[in-house]
Design an enzyme around this catalytic site. Structure first.
Site, PDB file in Angstrom:
ATOM      1  N   LYS A   1       0.842  -1.198   0.000  1.00 50.90           N
ATOM      2  CA  LYS A   1       0.000   0.000   0.000  1.00 50.90           C
ATOM      3  C   LYS A   1       0.877   1.248   0.000  1.00 50.90           C
ATOM      4  CE  LYS A   1      -3.843   1.943   2.754  1.00 50.90           C
ATOM      5  NZ  LYS A   1      -4.708   1.677   3.937  1.00 50.90           N
TER       6      LYS A   1
ATOM      7  N   SER B   1      -9.388   1.541   3.058  1.00 53.22           N
ATOM      8  CA  SER B   1      -8.561   2.348   2.179  1.00 53.22           C
ATOM      9  C   SER B   1      -7.532   1.521   1.416  1.00 53.22           C
ATOM     10  CB  SER B   1      -7.837   3.428   2.996  1.00 53.22           C
ATOM     11  OG  SER B   1      -6.993   2.849   3.981  1.00 53.22           O
TER      12      SER B   1
ATOM     13  N   SER C   1      -9.645  -0.871   7.336  1.00 50.85           N
ATOM     14  CA  SER C   1      -9.121  -0.902   5.972  1.00 50.85           C
ATOM     15  C   SER C   1      -8.391  -2.192   5.615  1.00 50.85           C
ATOM     16  CB  SER C   1      -8.178   0.287   5.749  1.00 50.85           C
ATOM     17  OG  SER C   1      -8.872   1.498   5.925  1.00 50.85           O
TER      18      SER C   1
END
Length: 565
Positions: free
Chosen positions: A60, A134, A158
């Site tokens: 990420k 996210s 997330s």
């Protein structure tokens, strides 16, 4: 068996076939990764032990990878770190290969996967629906079978919501077990580095490598001495009352009850609890003063009104700029009270089973109501980090035509308990035990599985490892105790091998076990047939004087069966 080079070729073939450019913010050139794969092969050839050799990882893009830009999905914020985040470095040291940096809800603020100037990340299987955020790109990279594992972050869910929306596994460890050094903070005391994978064993292998304190992260923590290594026997799992599931659709509710029934069928005791206090605690994250943590992280940057700032993200973070300090203090006190309530509510249970999320909105639905749809997705996730709990998100079938998932939520540091129960639920192998500490203990009689004192081990969170036997240097005797127990003695000659079980128990658990050990039992070193030395049961030599030698039976259970016969 495919080599790391083979795996790289396969991954880039999948990237081309999938044609999902919005998944990546920075994708490494294939040739660069082939060079890295060759280096891993050379390390293996040199005899290095690389538990993750050739494992392909997506990261990420709020987690640093040396030499690759970190954007947090905001181009003006971008910087290129010289060193990798501690979690990434540990993966690389173990032989993993980083494919690139994945898209996300900007500054890790959101659960939808659409709040990014690099494009909304579409669901891997239904492009009209959201991927969940996210950690959107990371989840999709795993779901599309490009990456073996992917790193996400989780403050409000997330690392779990995107897993539920894709039918994959999301592992959210206890906050601090995986250091957040080199991670762009969202709400620093509650941020957590997480793992997506298609199965528990693969995800746990990556998690195990990344775990351990780091001086660069003041919130990082190690395993406590009394860590539980397994659920109780029988395990006990809490589920919400009917009121706690009212927000689900009929189909989702049926899928949830089916998951609970699966656990019941596996011998787990299931009881209901009122989860309303937990869901109330969740509101503190965004509706209370705790949102000031997000301003502390990136508020000053966003106050400069960068051109690529997502308006929803900016609105959430900048709105907290003028919160008074006393409001934050008051909410921190409320949070402490909620933590106490949660411990009381779940006392006697190994874990809490919850739906991971609610519904699966389309891209158009999120565009029409970005905050409302996002909040709904976080209904069952927002409280977990606030209350210092661990969670494992796993698939639980289909509801309303889309993947449905559940989460097993356990107390801080009871990560392995949640993993074992998740494995039981989905029929998966949890892999090698996650927690690091533990002492191997050999038991021979009343503490064996199925015997009357076995609960003394399981109550302390001990974990069964294997059935084996000692070296041929022992004699076993019956002792005049209640309940009946064997006494093991090492001899210089005329010995025999004796069957036993090996259990792993925490250091503090072993201390508690020893403190409660009645005479004439002792604990000392026992040699196994394979030459290992472990802690094991023995007895005071005087206790076997005149006692019956039962070594010919080879073990306690066989001796007891001979009496019954």
């Amino acid at each position: 068996m495919p080599t790391p080079t083979d795996r790289v070729h396969d991954a880039y073939r999948r990237i081309a076939e999938a044609d999902r450019p919005e998944v990546w913010i920075t994708l490494r050139p294939e040739q660069d990764l082939l060079v890295a794969a060759k280096a891993v092969e050379d390390r293996l050839a040199a005899g290095e032990d690389l538990p993750l050799a050739g494992t392909l990882v997506a990261v990420k893009d709020n987690i640093d990878v040396a030499g690759l830009p970190t954007t947090a999905a905001c181009p003006e914020f971008a910087y290129t770190p010289e060193t990798s985040a501690t979690a990434v470095r540990r993966l690389l040291d173990a032989g993993a290969l980083v494919l690139g940096k994945t898209n996300l809800d900007q500054f890790a603020t959101g659960l939808v996967g659409t709040r990014s100037p690099y494009g909304a990340v579409r669901n891997a299987f239904d492009p009209e629906r959201v991927s969940g955020g996210s950690s959107s790109g990371s989840a999709v990279a795993v779901a599309l079978e490009i990456a073996d594992v992917a790193l996400g972050t989780d403050t409000a869910g997330s690392g779990r919501v995107p897993a539920a929306l894709h039918g994959i596994v999301g592992l959210k460890p206890t906050v601090g077990l995986v250091p957040a050094t080199g991670v762009v903070p969202a709400a620093q005391p509650y941020d957590c580095v997480t793992v997506f994978a298609r199965d528990l064993a693969t995800g746990t292998a990556a998690l195990r490598v990344m775990t351990g304190p780091d001086a660069g992260d003041p919130y990082s923590r190690g395993w406590p001495a009394d860590v539980r290594l397994a659920p109780r026997d029988p395990a006990r799992v809490a589920v919400p009352t009917a009121e706690g599931l009212a927000v689900l659709s009929d189909d989702e509710r049926a899928a949830f009850h089916a998951a609970a029934d699966t656990l019941r069928g596996a011998g787990v005791e299931v009881g209901t609890v009122d989860v309303a206090p937990l869901l109330e605690a969740a509101t503190l994250l965004y509706d209370g003063a705790l949102v000031a943590e997000r301003y502390a992280a990136v508020g000053e940057f966003l106050s400069g009104e960068p051109e690529s700032a997502d308006p929803t993200v900016s609105g959430i973070i900048l709105a907290s700029a003028d919160l008074p300090a006393h409001a934050l203090a008051a909410d921190q006190h409320r949070l402490a009270a909620y933590r106490s309530t949660a411990r009381e509510l779940l006392a006697g249970f190994d874990a809490l089973l919850l739906p991971t999320t609610v519904g699966h909105p389309t891209l158009d639905q999120v565009a029409a109501d970005p905050v409302g749809e996002n909040s709904k997705l976080g209904t069952y996730t927002n409280f977990v980090n606030l209350l210092d709990m661990a969670a494992v998100a796993v698939p639980a079938g289909v509801a309303d035509g889309h993947p449905f998932g559940v989460s097993l939520i356990s107390d801080a540091f009871d990560d392995q308990v949640g993993l074992d129960l998740a494995a039981l639920l989905i029929g998966d192998d949890p892999g090698e035990a996650y927690p690091g500490p533990g002492v191997e203990l050999a038991v021979f009689g009343a503490h064996l599985r199925g015997q009357p004192l076995n609960h003394q081990l399981t109550d302390l969170g001990a974990r069964f490892v294997e059935a084996t036997e000692t070296s041929a240097d022992y004699r076993m005797y019956t002792l005049a105790t209640t309940p009946p127990k064997p006494g093991l003695q090492r001899v210089n000659e005329g010995g025999a091998a004796v069957r036993c079980e090996i259990w792993r128990i925490s250091p503090a658990g072993l201390g508690a076990f020893l403190a409660a050990l009645p005479a004439p039992m002792t604990l000392g070193s026992v040699t196994l047939a394979d030459g290992r030395s472990v802690v094991g049961f023995g007895c005071d030599p005087s206790a076997v004087e005149g006692a019956e030698d039962i070594s010919r039976h080879g073990g306690w259970v066989a001796y007891r069966e001979s009496l019954a016969g």
